[in-house]
Write a protein that holds these residues in place. Structure first.
Motif, short mmCIF file in Angstrom:
data_model
loop_
_atom_site.label_atom_id
_atom_site.label_comp_id
_atom_site.label_asym_id
_atom_site.label_seq_id
_atom_site.Cartn_x
_atom_site.Cartn_y
_atom_site.Cartn_z
N PRO A 104 28.89 3.79 -36.18
CA PRO A 104 29.15 3.49 -34.77
C PRO A 104 29.11 2.01 -34.41
N GLU A 105 28.20 1.25 -35.00
CA GLU A 105 28.14 -0.17 -34.66
C GLU A 105 29.37 -0.91 -35.18
N PHE A 106 29.83 -0.54 -36.35
CA PHE A 106 31.06 -1.11 -36.91
C PHE A 106 32.25 -0.82 -35.99
N GLN A 107 32.38 0.42 -35.57
CA GLN A 107 33.51 0.78 -34.70
C GLN A 107 33.46 0.00 -33.39
N GLN A 108 32.28 -0.15 -32.83
CA GLN A 108 32.18 -0.87 -31.56
C GLN A 108 32.47 -2.36 -31.71
N ALA A 109 32.15 -2.92 -32.87
CA ALA A 109 32.49 -4.33 -33.11
C ALA A 109 34.00 -4.52 -33.09
N VAL A 110 34.72 -3.56 -33.66
CA VAL A 110 36.19 -3.64 -33.64
C VAL A 110 36.70 -3.47 -32.21
N ILE A 111 36.16 -2.50 -31.48
CA ILE A 111 36.58 -2.28 -30.09
C ILE A 111 36.38 -3.55 -29.26
N LYS A 112 35.24 -4.19 -29.40
CA LYS A 112 34.95 -5.38 -28.60
C LYS A 112 35.91 -6.51 -28.90
N ALA A 113 36.33 -6.63 -30.16
CA ALA A 113 37.29 -7.68 -30.51
C ALA A 113 38.67 -7.36 -29.96
N VAL A 114 39.09 -6.11 -30.08
CA VAL A 114 40.44 -5.74 -29.66
C VAL A 114 40.59 -5.81 -28.14
N ALA B 299 43.70 -8.34 -34.94
CA ALA B 299 42.34 -8.59 -34.46
C ALA B 299 41.37 -7.53 -34.98
N ALA B 300 41.83 -6.30 -35.06
CA ALA B 300 40.98 -5.22 -35.57
C ALA B 300 40.61 -5.47 -37.03
N VAL B 301 41.58 -5.93 -37.82
CA VAL B 301 41.29 -6.22 -39.23
C VAL B 301 40.25 -7.33 -39.33
N CYS B 302 40.46 -8.40 -38.58
CA CYS B 302 39.51 -9.52 -38.63
C CYS B 302 38.11 -9.08 -38.22
#
Length: 307
Positions: free
Chosen positions: A216-226, A294-297
């Motif tokens: 979950p923390e990984f997924q949210q890090a991607v969401i916040k960037a995108v 951005a999601a990849v980064c």
């Protein structure tokens, strides 16, 4: 968006397709864009910076499609592997061009930190025809399993096998489009002899986590960037996105391996599937590509910080 539709024009309601119906469907598919012009030419421009490999070739009637992957030129077996895939569904355009944009604009930032392996267009026949399936009316993204019925999937699995247990990240770039509801889900129901049940298309970006190994923390890090690039899909009135419960903002879960999805092809601890919504009046094609990159980064940045 909710859509009611007439019966699908191929097949008999309630009866799965046979060879005749599949042939009828195939006869209606036409080339609408060029894999060579739009994808292979970009890969050629990137060749001076990456090792480029043809990892398979699709032979469909008169058409032959090389399957291409790009790897870090300075590959170091001591570094973690990042797998990026796009175009598993050929019609999902920003998955392809977002992967290529990441390579062009951002990959250099990770030189000496990770090994990159990128397959930007897993399904080139479908890319040209702006379709979800391959010519056999098979969905490659339900076919990542032993004895795969889709050569697109089998070829990618052979490519990935040497790094399967060494990958740190696999991010699979997808889109959810209005045509999911108007064409592809009705076609799926007709092919399988099932009733089509209209649903809703979420307006915005979301992610699919692995219900069997959630991060979950990984997924949210991607969401916040995108969300710095494009808007995040809200849950519907039932607390769902595309029929699945929202487990966190912009995140749903599927059992990746059980469904034979592309994001299950490695044992990477960090896995996700992006879903961009290109038909939104609030998003441009450029934003969609940038959101994928951005999601990849963000995925790489989080994983490296939490190894």
């Amino acid at each position: 968006m909710n859509t009611a539709s007439a019966p699908y024009p191929i097949g008999t309601p309630g009866a799965p397709w046979g060879d005749a119906e599949r042939a009828d469907w195939l006869s209606r598919q036409t080339r609408q864009r060029s894999y060579g012009t739009e994808v292979l030419s970009v890969i050629e421009r990137l060749r001076p910076r990456f090792d480029v490999k043809e990892y398979g070739r699709l032979e469909y009637g008169p058409d032959s499609y090389p399957l291409m992957a790009l790897r870090s030129r300075d590959w170091n077996d001591d570094l973690p592997v990042v797998l990026v895939t796009g175009g598993v569904h050929g019609y999902e355009t920003s998955g392809v061009h977002g992967a290529l944009q990441f390579l062009d604009q951002h990959a250099a930032d990770y030189t000496g930190r990770v090994n990159l392996l990128v397959a930007p267009c897993v399904s080139p026949w479908a890319y040209e025809r702006i379709h979800r399936w391959n010519p056999n009316a098979v969905d490659p993204n339900r076919s990542f399993r032993d004895d795969s019925p889709a050569e697109e999937s089998a070829a990618l699995m052979r490519l990935v096998e040497p790094v399967r247990d060494h990958a740190l990240i696999h991010i699979d770039l997808h889109e959810t489009t209005d045509t999911d509801e108007t064409e592809f889900r009705p076609a799926l129901a007709a092919r399988d002899g099932k009733p089509f049940e209209p649903g809703g298309i979420p307006d915005g970006f979301y992610l699919v986590d692995d219900s069997e190994n959630s991060q979950p923390e990984f997924q949210q890090a991607v969401i916040k960037a995108v969300e710095q690039v494009t808007h995040i899909a809200p849950a519907d009135d039932s607390g769902e996105i595309f029929g699945s419960p929202v487990v966190a903002r912009g995140v749903i879960q599927y059992p990746l391996s059980q469904l034979g999805l592309c994001a299950s092809v490695t044992s990477a601890p960090y896995r996700t599937t992006t879903e961009v919504y290109p038909d939104s009046p609030r998003a441009t094609p450029e934003q969609c590509n940038a959101a994928q990159a951005a999601a990849v980064c963000a995925a790489i940045d989080y994983a490296l910080a939490h190894r």
